[in-house]
Design a protein around this motif. Sequence first.
Motif, short mmCIF file in Angstrom:
data_model
loop_
_atom_site.label_atom_id
_atom_site.label_comp_id
_atom_site.label_asym_id
_atom_site.label_seq_id
_atom_site.Cartn_x
_atom_site.Cartn_y
_atom_site.Cartn_z
N ALA A 48 39.99 38.84 52.23
CA ALA A 48 40.29 39.57 51.15
C ALA A 48 40.16 39.26 49.52
CB ALA A 48 40.84 40.84 51.20
N LEU A 49 40.92 38.60 50.01
CA LEU A 49 41.74 37.71 48.70
C LEU A 49 40.37 36.44 48.49
CD1 LEU A 49 43.59 37.15 46.29
CD2 LEU A 49 44.83 35.67 47.48
N PHE A 50 40.19 35.70 48.97
CA PHE A 50 39.34 34.85 49.00
C PHE A 50 38.24 35.03 48.42
CE2 PHE A 50 35.43 32.87 50.84
CZ PHE A 50 35.93 31.58 50.15
N LEU A 51 37.81 36.57 48.91
CA LEU A 51 36.03 37.01 48.41
C LEU A 51 36.46 37.73 47.31
CD1 LEU A 51 34.99 38.23 51.97
CD2 LEU A 51 33.98 36.53 50.89
N GLY A 52 37.70 38.13 46.82
CA GLY A 52 37.96 39.11 45.16
C GLY A 52 37.74 37.92 44.21
N GLU A 53 38.08 36.55 44.69
CA GLU A 53 38.46 35.79 43.35
C GLU A 53 36.96 34.91 43.31
OE1 GLU A 53 43.01 34.19 43.73
OE2 GLU A 53 41.49 32.95 45.35
N LYS A 54 36.66 34.36 44.03
CA LYS A 54 35.53 34.03 44.24
C LYS A 54 34.10 35.07 43.89
CE LYS A 54 31.51 32.88 48.25
NZ LYS A 54 31.05 33.17 49.42
N TYR A 55 34.22 35.87 44.28
CA TYR A 55 33.21 37.25 43.14
C TYR A 55 33.75 37.53 41.77
CZ TYR A 55 32.59 39.72 47.90
OH TYR A 55 32.11 39.93 49.17
N ASN A 56 34.97 37.00 41.40
CA ASN A 56 35.32 37.08 39.92
C ASN A 56 34.90 35.27 39.51
OD1 ASN A 56 36.15 39.64 40.54
ND2 ASN A 56 38.35 38.78 39.46
N GLU A 57 34.88 34.56 40.14
CA GLU A 57 34.57 33.28 39.82
C GLU A 57 33.02 33.80 39.15
OE1 GLU A 57 35.95 30.59 42.47
OE2 GLU A 57 38.09 31.11 42.21
N GLU A 58 32.33 33.55 40.17
CA GLU A 58 31.30 33.87 39.77
C GLU A 58 30.56 34.72 38.57
OE1 GLU A 58 28.40 32.36 41.56
OE2 GLU A 58 29.85 31.21 42.10
N ILE A 59 31.56 35.95 38.86
CA ILE A 59 30.86 36.90 37.89
C ILE A 59 30.84 36.05 35.87
CG2 ILE A 59 32.15 38.70 36.17
CD1 ILE A 59 32.36 40.48 38.93
N VAL A 60 32.32 35.26 36.03
CA VAL A 60 33.05 34.58 35.33
C VAL A 60 31.88 33.85 34.64
CG1 VAL A 60 34.41 32.07 34.01
CG2 VAL A 60 35.35 34.78 35.60
N LYS A 61 30.75 32.77 35.60
CA LYS A 61 29.62 31.94 35.31
C LYS A 61 28.75 32.80 34.85
CE LYS A 61 30.76 28.79 39.23
NZ LYS A 61 30.53 28.39 40.39
N ILE A 62 28.16 34.39 35.38
CA ILE A 62 27.31 34.86 35.24
C ILE A 62 27.63 35.03 33.18
CG2 ILE A 62 25.88 37.29 34.84
CD1 ILE A 62 26.18 36.97 37.86
N PHE A 63 29.08 35.10 32.88
CA PHE A 63 28.61 36.28 31.95
C PHE A 63 29.47 34.79 30.61
CE2 PHE A 63 31.20 40.46 32.66
CZ PHE A 63 30.32 41.44 31.85
N SER A 64 29.41 33.77 31.06
CA SER A 64 29.78 32.80 30.13
C SER A 64 28.13 32.37 29.89
CB SER A 64 30.99 31.54 30.79
OG SER A 64 31.48 31.81 31.47
N SER A 65 27.45 31.55 30.45
CA SER A 65 26.47 31.73 30.61
C SER A 65 25.06 32.83 29.63
CB SER A 65 25.50 31.21 32.30
OG SER A 65 24.93 32.67 32.26
N GLU A 66 25.84 33.75 29.44
CA GLU A 66 25.26 34.55 28.59
C GLU A 66 26.00 34.82 27.58
OE1 GLU A 66 22.92 37.12 28.85
OE2 GLU A 66 22.56 35.88 31.41
N GLY A 67 27.05 34.27 26.69
CA GLY A 67 27.95 34.54 25.77
C GLY A 67 28.91 35.63 25.91
#
Length: 331
Positions: A48-67
Amino acid sequence: MEHNIQLTTPEIAALWTTYIQNSATNCFFKHFLQKVEDSEIEKVVKEALFLGEKYNEEIVKIFSSEGFPIPDGFSDKDVYLSAPRIFTDLFALSFVYRVGQMTVPYYASVLTKIARRDVVAFFDECLRTSVKHYRNALELMLGKGVYDRPPKIPYPKKVHYIHEQQSMLGSWFGDKRPLNAMELGEIFYVIERNYIGLVMLIGLIQVMEDKEVKDYLVKGKKLAEKQVEVFNKVLKEENHLGNIPVSMEVTDSTVSPFSDKLILFLITATSSAGLDLLAYAMATSLRKDIATHYATIMVEVAKYGEDGLEMLIKRGWMEQPPQAMDREKLR
């Protein structure tokens, strides 16, 4: 090209909300992992922790690419890993199961509102992996004997049609038709999720020092107890055995492993989720007396959630969701 398409408001809302919620539940998973003794439960919580952290890492990538600014959410500052455990291993498993009950339909709903390919691919992955993890948690609950199965009914011998509206909807008073399968199922899950919430509140009340927040948690405990009592009574009146879940104990620790901000947010957020589920249960209930129970409780749950939101805002703990431009202020 596709990658130049700006995020839409549903996509922003889904990514932002998912990040905040995952950051909160991850804190609970980290606490459970510091103290868990059962190796099978430990594996499910780790996943559960692995998935939660993995999802948030992907969100950070998407948001960062959008500024786009990364939400603050919750972090290791909100969980004190050296604090004694306040919940048993069985509750940790039930917490993972309950989170799965909320995230699986949430991700499915999100997928119907978004279109950008990378965001669709992300939430498709969230849904598929969350379903798999939920099944793992469910199977373990069955194996541990802590999953209380919903009521059963005799199979019908043939297809029937409704001919009398009054008998189907039921009267306000007097004779009522038996509960149907949809109504029984929703009543069961109202009891189940409030029982899990009740155990969590007992533990959090025990470690809470802030009087205002503690009073709010006590109010929530009474509201959860009321729902369990009301709907268990309905089952018993219909000659169904009331739902009595297996006990999940709370320890005797009085040291909080979580920040007051995290606790208040989680209880307020789960109240909002509960309101949505009560509305769905009400929509599937054709008997007027059952619908009335839902309507009455929904008013109380909505008010309880509003009180929690006001407290978060008053203390400066409520992160503002992304908003549209206020053009009136630009004039």
